[in-house]
Design an enzyme around this catalytic site. Structure first.
Site, short mmCIF file in Angstrom:
data_model
loop_
_atom_site.label_atom_id
_atom_site.label_comp_id
_atom_site.label_asym_id
_atom_site.label_seq_id
_atom_site.Cartn_x
_atom_site.Cartn_y
_atom_site.Cartn_z
N CYS A 209 0.87 -1.18 0.00
CA CYS A 209 0.00 0.00 0.00
C CYS A 209 0.90 1.23 0.00
CB CYS A 209 -0.92 0.00 1.22
SG CYS A 209 -1.86 -1.52 1.44
N GLY A 213 4.71 6.80 -1.81
CA GLY A 213 6.03 6.19 -1.78
C GLY A 213 6.98 6.62 -0.69
N CYS A 334 -1.32 3.45 11.07
CA CYS A 334 -1.11 4.68 11.85
C CYS A 334 -2.35 4.91 12.71
CB CYS A 334 -0.83 5.88 10.94
SG CYS A 334 -2.00 6.11 9.59
#
Length: 393
Positions: A209, A213, A334
């Site tokens: 995912c 980048g 996160c």
């Protein structure tokens, strides 16, 4: 702009933020930029002041406020300097009416606070989620070393071995080191969870995912630009940003694969059973990133959280098909919610006894279930959960 006019401008923007949160529209930073694009008369000091007011009002409100004005009145309860600016003069906000509604304070909507508490995020931990985040950099070891890098400001060394911290708003994009690719903007916690992957030079690594980048670039440096590194994502626009970033960073091993939702394995068929490492930086609630995106508290619903948990489970199943017999899956979110962290890994391991969690030796964080959790209060980073999984032998 007068101080009162700045308050009124912030009220108007917060109204847009509230509407966007309910409808899944643009984030606050884009709405602020769009607001001033149509008002070029506003100077840099005005823009900065209004931005501070907008984010101050967002952070001051727990549940979604009824209006931007109600949110600003809540901020005025915290900052007494704001209340006199409701004077009705010129372009300022109208005077406060008796009994006028004021938005509620707090950390987040009640249901979400309950989920945080159930995940052992107490009030002190939760309050730190609404602090203003600093600016962290990762020194790109393909071009420089932290110890010898000459920057306009020295920066504070982080627990992440190549990380440096600066005040929020530091204009690093104007520094020669940034233009030359020697530094990248990346939260210290994000740098640490990349280390958890254990990626080494010469390996085949899939960033499942990848988004734009950021973690791909960190992995490339960790791999010393040797091996095979695949960045895949379903978002064409975000994935397209990797090429220019990789060129600037001197990364030559990264290739991109655009995924079709539901057909991910078909697009990655040539790597099936061959990856030494698969990193899943999974879509999640983002509860660990509220310091940067405080309005995200207003966007999340229980239904959306359930959907994200399901997507995370599906991604872990995809990763199982890609990893080589001796390879590993690194699962990252996160988020500080156990549904998206320790609980997700527990479900995975319970459903498939052919996998086990590997111990992590990271420079920050605390154990949470079979992985490690980092929090703003304890570690000074964005909030993350990370676990590394390997097949049993």
């Amino acid at each position: 702009m007068t101080p009162s006019a700045r308050v009124q401008a912030a009220i108007e923007i917060v109204d847009e933020v509230i509407a966007a949160a309910k409808a899944g529209g643009a984030p606050a930073d884009r709405l602020i930029a769009n607001y001033f694009k149509a008002r070029r008369y506003a100077g840099s000091k005005d823009r900065r002041a209004v931005r501070e007011l907008v984010y101050g009002a967002i952070r001051a409100c727990g549940p979604v406020p009824g209006s931007g004005r109600a949110a600003m009145l809540r901020l005025a309860e915290i900052d007494p300097a704001i209340a006199p600016l409701f004077d009705g003069e010129g372009h300022g906000p109208a005077q406060v009416r008796e009994g006028e509604p004021v938005a509620d304070g707090g950390i987040a909507p009640d249901w979400l606070v309950a989920r945080l508490l159930a995940s052992d995020i107490d009030h002190t931990e939760a309050a730190a989620l609404l602090d203003r985040a600093p600016l962290d950099l990762r020194v790109n070891t393909l071009k420089a070393e932290r110890a010898g890098l000459d920057l306009p400001e020295p920066g504070e060394p982080l627990a992440a071995p190549h990380g440096l911290r600066f005040d929020a708003g530091t204009q690093v994009e104007q520094w020669p080191a940034y233009r030359d690719g020697a530094i990248e903007v990346q939260d210290g916690g994000s740098q640490i969870v990349c280390l958890a992957s254990g990626a080494e030079p010469g390996e085949t690594v899939i960033d499942l995912c990848a988004g734009a980048g950021g973690k791909t670039l960190a992995l490339a440096a960790q791999m010393e630009n040797r091996g095979v590194l695949v960045a895949s994502d379903t978002d064409r626009t975000r994935l397209s940003r990797l090429g220019p970033r990789a060129a600037r960073a001197g990364v030559t091993i990264a290739s991109t694969v655009l995924l079709d939702p539901g057909k991910e394995l078909a697009a990655l068929a040539e790597y099936a059973g061959k990856a030494d490492r698969v990193l899943i930086d999974a879509p999640c609630s983002g509860t660990g990133t509220w310091r940067r995106n405080p309005e995200a508290r207003w966007r999340l619903t229980e239904k959306r959280l359930d959907q994200l948990v399901q997507v995370q489970s599906q991604l872990m199943e995809i990763a199982k098909e890609l990893v080589a017999p001796n390879g590993t899956i690194t699962f990252v979110t996160c988020s500080l919610l156990d549904e998206e962290g320790a609980g997700q890994v527990e479900r995975f391991l319970s459903a498939d006894p052919g996998w086990r969690a590997e111990p992590l030796a990271l420079p920050a964080g605390r154990e949470r279930g079979e992985g490690t959790r980092l929090t703003p209060h304890h570690d000074g980073t964005d909030g993350f959960f990370v676990a590394r999984l390997a097949q049993t032998r």
